[in-house]
Motif scaffolding. Structure first.
Motif, PDB file in Angstrom:
ATOM      1  N   ILE A  47      -0.952  -3.705  20.559  1.00  0.00           N
ATOM      2  CA  ILE A  47      -1.032  -4.350  21.873  1.00  0.00           C
ATOM      3  C   ILE A  47      -0.615  -3.362  22.959  1.00  0.00           C
ATOM      4  O   ILE A  47       0.346  -2.602  22.812  1.00  0.00           O
ATOM      5  N   TYR A  74       0.952  -2.791  26.644  1.00  0.00           N
ATOM      6  CA  TYR A  74       1.879  -3.519  27.510  1.00  0.00           C
ATOM      7  C   TYR A  74       1.944  -2.913  28.911  1.00  0.00           C
ATOM      8  O   TYR A  74       1.707  -1.718  29.098  1.00  0.00           O
ATOM      9  N   VAL A  88       4.591 -15.117  21.936  1.00  0.00           N
ATOM     10  CA  VAL A  88       3.431 -14.252  22.148  1.00  0.00           C
ATOM     11  C   VAL A  88       3.725 -13.184  23.196  1.00  0.00           C
ATOM     12  O   VAL A  88       2.817 -12.475  23.646  1.00  0.00           O
ATOM     13  N   GLY A  89       4.995 -13.030  23.570  1.00  0.00           N
ATOM     14  CA  GLY A  89       5.387 -12.105  24.622  1.00  0.00           C
ATOM     15  C   GLY A  89       5.559 -12.839  25.937  1.00  0.00           C
ATOM     16  O   GLY A  89       4.962 -13.891  26.168  1.00  0.00           O
ATOM     17  N   ASP A 105       1.946 -12.558  28.037  1.00  0.00           N
ATOM     18  CA  ASP A 105       0.749 -12.344  27.241  1.00  0.00           C
ATOM     19  C   ASP A 105      -0.482 -12.435  28.138  1.00  0.00           C
ATOM     20  O   ASP A 105      -0.646 -13.412  28.881  1.00  0.00           O
ATOM     21  N   GLY A 118       3.622 -20.369  25.562  1.00  0.00           N
ATOM     22  CA  GLY A 118       3.850 -19.029  26.097  1.00  0.00           C
ATOM     23  C   GLY A 118       4.814 -18.967  27.259  1.00  0.00           C
ATOM     24  O   GLY A 118       4.735 -18.042  28.081  1.00  0.00           O
ATOM     25  N   SER A 174      -3.797 -16.665  21.032  1.00  0.00           N
ATOM     26  CA  SER A 174      -3.155 -15.376  20.793  1.00  0.00           C
ATOM     27  C   SER A 174      -2.420 -15.360  19.461  1.00  0.00           C
ATOM     28  O   SER A 174      -2.419 -14.353  18.750  1.00  0.00           O
ATOM     29  N   TYR A 215      -3.465 -12.469  16.930  1.00  0.00           N
ATOM     30  CA  TYR A 215      -2.487 -11.480  16.474  1.00  0.00           C
ATOM     31  C   TYR A 215      -1.975 -11.763  15.060  1.00  0.00           C
ATOM     32  O   TYR A 215      -1.194 -10.985  14.529  1.00  0.00           O
ATOM     33  N   VAL A 227       5.509 -10.520  18.836  1.00  0.00           N
ATOM     34  CA  VAL A 227       4.664  -9.352  19.106  1.00  0.00           C
ATOM     35  C   VAL A 227       5.469  -8.061  19.218  1.00  0.00           C
ATOM     36  O   VAL A 227       4.897  -7.001  19.466  1.00  0.00           O
TER      37      VAL A 227
END
Length: 451
Positions: free
Chosen positions: A8, A10, A78-79, A82, A299, A341, A345, A430
């Protein structure tokens, strides 16, 4: 093609960086502003203020970068930003932010319900209702169970945490800070012993035997025919990331089915790939009657849900469930994107990889230092229970010191546990291996120092 966490891209550099003046001047100034306007009863774990977050990094207002091993308490799986979630939110908000599903409904609510009906355990016919918070989901699950069964009693467990509203405080076990001086609480809530392998008086007790112990107490103190619902976290969160012995959950669920009791799995913290399965009950093949969800669902956007047997949820009269903001359209768009996601992922696989990486390191460390009593958990829902050297006595002071040292060195970790002696690790799923190993280096150094 599946995108791996290590592939991924960023916005923020995935490295920790903490300046000498910690907390920095901008965070100090914000703390002073906060004191004048924010109620003192709202506490924060760290003395810095977030300005940006991405992947496994939180950047504060002074430019410090912290490795995030909390994920907003298992929310930003998922961050924190995301791209799919961000894009879905932007697109949704350009159309409308609210109409209230109970007034003018919209497709997003239905789309989330379809996904939850698909992902939750069991192939039976299901129905879903959306809310705002985990506590609200729990309250409504209990409402449904009571109406559908015509019974009043609800069984919860030692070390449980289900929320801070009046009913959920009654279900929650820990007094301080959650219940002290906030009573009286909702009636007809009964507490039973949990399977807590590390702290069992008889270390040989099986999950099935621990379940029998609880069932015997229910029969004696309440009567199975009086119980509307049993509610349990498949892995307890605030109580200390307690993983019950194998067989405990299936035995409870089987007995509940036999007695016509609604079995509610509170997956608010353990759901959505956190444990290496979509839901923690999947590890033992348990199919709840109702499952409560929140945290990782959207998320970072506020959304919660209950999904359960169609006959239970459809038993409620029209208007008996709902809420002004429940299933907000922007939050629904975020949830659909976040679930996408998670699948893209393959975050279940990622969580299992995190478990293997982290537990291997922590168990090697456990064999070298005397203050680690237990290392446990599933997926990326992992915990270290600290004890006084050579005993099982809880060591809350060491736990606090370790958390403080980690923060000073640029790693955000959370504590929990009935005795305040557990560090819980909840990284974004992630997070890359390099960043995670760096955080574990910091944690290991802090533990060795405390030992």
């Amino acid at each position: 093609m599946t995108t791996t966490a290590n592939e991924i891209t960023y916005r923020l550099e995935q490295k920790r960086k903490v300046q000498a003046d910690f907390p920095g001047p901008k965070s100090v100034a914000l703390t002073e502003r906060r004191k004048a306007v924010v109620a003192g009863g709202v506490a924060s774990s760290v003395p810095v203020y977030a300005a940006d977050a991405d992947g496994g990094i939180i950047q504060d207002v002074d430019g410090n970068s912290f490795i995030d091993l909390g994920a907003g308490i298992a929310v930003t799986s998922v961050g924190a930003s995301d791209p799919a979630v961000v894009g879905a939110v932007k697109e949704a908000v350009e159309h409308f932010t609210h109409t209230c599903f109970m007034v003018t409904p919209y497709e997003g609510y239905i789309a989330v319900a379809e996904q939850l009906n698909r992902l939750t355990p069991g192939d039976h016919e299901k129905r879903t209702v959306l809310f705002n918070s985990g506590a609200e989901a729990v309250e409504n699950a209990v409402k449904v169970a009571r109406l559908a069964t015509g019974r009043d009693a609800v069984v919860a467990f030692d070390h449980a945490y289900h929320g801070r509203t009046n009913l959920t405080m009654a279900l929650t076990a820990k007094a301080m800070p959650y219940k002290t001086n906030f009573g009286p609480f909702a009636p007809e809530v009964y507490r039973m012993p949990m399977s807590y392998p590390f702290r069992e008086e008889n270390p040989e007790i099986t999950g099935a035997e621990a379940a029998k112990r609880a069932i015997t107490m229910i029969e004696k103190q309440i009567g199975g025919e009086q119980v509307a619902a049993i509610i349990i976290e498949p892995i307890q969160g605030e109580g200390g990331f307690i993983v019950p012995a194998k067989g405990f959950l299936p035995a409870l669920a089987a007995w509940a089915k036999e007695k016509g009791i609604v079995f509610i799995a509170d997956e608010v913290q353990s759901g959505f790939c956190r444990t290496g399965e979509w839901f923690a009950v999947n590890h033992e093949g348990v199919v709840p009657d109702i499952i409560t969800m929140a945290k990782g669902i959207a998320g970072g956007m506020p959304l919660s849900a209950i999904t359960g047997r169609a006959d239970l949820l459809d038993a409620v009269h029209p208007g008996g469930l709902g809420g002004t903001y429940g299933g907000n359209p922007v939050a629904c768009a975020a949830a659909v994107a976040a679930i996408g996601s998670m699948e893209e992922y393959d975050l279940n696989r990622r969580a299992r990889h995190i478990e293997e990486l982290v537990l291997g390191r922590l168990r090697r460390l456990q064999s070298e230092v005397g203050i680690i009593g237990d290392v446990r958990g599933r997926g990326a829902m992992l915990a270290i229970e600290f004890v006084k050297d050579g005993t099982k006595d809880p060591h809350a002071d060491a736990t606090k010191a370790i958390a403080a040292q980690c923060l000073k060195d640029g790693v955000i970790i959370l504590t929990c546990g009935t005795y305040g002696n557990v560090i819980r690790l909840l990284p974004p799923l992630v997070i890359g291996d390099e960043l995670l190993n760096d955080a574990l280096d910091v944690l290991e150094a802090a533990i060795r120092a405390a030992a």
